[in-house]
Design an enzyme around this catalytic site. Structure first.
Site, PDB file in Angstrom:
ATOM      1  N   ALA A  22      -5.792   6.314   0.615  1.00 35.99           N
ATOM      2  CA  ALA A  22      -6.766   5.380  -0.165  1.00 35.99           C
ATOM      3  C   ALA A  22      -8.408   5.664  -0.077  1.00 35.99           C
ATOM      4  O   ALA A  22      -8.775   6.157   1.482  1.00 35.99           O
ATOM      5  CB  ALA A  22      -6.709   3.833   0.395  1.00 35.99           C
TER       6      ALA A  22
ATOM      7  N   GLY B 126       3.512   4.394   8.084  1.00 38.71           N
ATOM      8  CA  GLY B 126       3.178   4.424   9.487  1.00 38.71           C
ATOM      9  C   GLY B 126       1.767   3.871   9.551  1.00 38.71           C
ATOM     10  O   GLY B 126       1.089   3.651   8.338  1.00 38.71           O
TER      11      GLY B 126
ATOM     12  N   HIS C 118      -7.240  -2.899   0.673  1.00 34.51           N
ATOM     13  CA  HIS C 118      -7.205  -2.193  -0.630  1.00 34.51           C
ATOM     14  C   HIS C 118      -8.018  -3.283  -1.557  1.00 34.51           C
ATOM     15  O   HIS C 118      -7.810  -4.615  -1.393  1.00 34.51           O
ATOM     16  CB  HIS C 118      -5.866  -2.140  -1.349  1.00 34.51           C
ATOM     17  CG  HIS C 118      -5.079  -1.007  -0.296  1.00 34.51           C
ATOM     18  ND1 HIS C 118      -5.314   0.217  -0.123  1.00 34.51           N
ATOM     19  CD2 HIS C 118      -3.734  -1.046   0.192  1.00 34.51           C
ATOM     20  CE1 HIS C 118      -4.508   0.646   0.665  1.00 34.51           C
ATOM     21  NE2 HIS C 118      -3.521   0.181   0.773  1.00 34.51           N
TER      22      HIS C 118
ATOM     23  N   CYS D 182      -7.363   0.226  10.778  1.00 40.35           N
ATOM     24  CA  CYS D 182      -6.481   1.352  11.234  1.00 40.35           C
ATOM     25  C   CYS D 182      -6.200   1.021  12.815  1.00 40.35           C
ATOM     26  O   CYS D 182      -6.051   2.178  13.647  1.00 40.35           O
ATOM     27  CB  CYS D 182      -7.097   2.878  10.874  1.00 40.35           C
ATOM     28  SG  CYS D 182      -7.029   2.917   9.112  1.00 40.35           S
TER      29      CYS D 182
END
Length: 205
Positions: free
Chosen positions: A144, A63, A69, A160
């Site tokens: 993370a 989700g 990253h 996000c």
């Protein structure tokens, strides 16, 4: 690299679908630079050219929206059978947040939750991202934690999907902090929050 570990997670989940008695796992790693989009994420949150062959990105099962990253960020992938804990995804998300909040507290960094925004924050800036997938109560993907990575990668996205809050890292509060030291604390706090014992093992892929 992102893809081998992503595929390994998929294999581990399928194994546990076939045999739910298999042990739970916690994978802690760092990735080479990569962007990932959740299954329903809006590609408009990318500021980079999605066709640029020099930029790696993937749409994955978790989700949430887009995140970044890179080395200097601890990525955790718990492969848990929530039938042995609580069959409640909201509970699970809050437990992951608690692991990260306790980890930050171990370095005197005041991590906190913000209502209706999954993840962990310090002074209104996001320091840890969470995005999960759960099928038949077996989890994959995870969290993370920004330790000492180059935050410039976040400038190429709307992290996000939240445009009015920036990202930060532990290094801003603890200069010289090392990933290995933080990783050990993450593992310890995970055992504390989930009330289990971790047995070190070698990567299997």
């Amino acid at each position: 690299p992102y893809q081998p570990l992503w595929h390994w997670q998929q294999q581990l989940v399928q194994q546990r679908h076939r045999d739910p008695s298999l042990a739970d796992l916690l994978i802690l790693t760092e990735h080479l630079p990569v962007y990932t989009f959740g299954r329903g994420a809006d590609l408009a949150f990318a500021k980079f050219d999605l066709g640029d062959p020099k930029i790696e990105w993937h749409r994955v099962e978790r989700g949430g929206e887009v995140t970044f990253h890179a080395p200097g960020q601890i990525v955790g992938y718990p492969i848990l059978n929530l039938s042995f804990y609580q069959q409640d995804l909201h509970w699970y998300l809050r437990q992951l947040e608690q692991v990260l909040i306790l980890t930050l507290a171990g370095f005197d960094i005041p991590g906190q939750r913000i209502d209706r925004l999954t993840g962990v924050w310090v002074k209104e800036q996001k320091i840890a991202q969470i995005g999960i997938k759960c099928s038949k109560w077996i989890t994959m993907h995870g969290f993370a934690l920004n330790v000492n990575l180059d935050l410039a990668g976040f400038e190429q996205i709307v992290p996000c999907g939240i445009s009015d809050r920036a990202c930060c890292s532990m290094e801003e509060f603890v200069p010289g902090i090392e990933v290995t030291a933080v990783m050990a604390v993450v593992a310890a706090k995970f055992t504390q929050v989930f009330n289990l014992e971790l047995v070190p093992c070698q990567p299997l892929f």
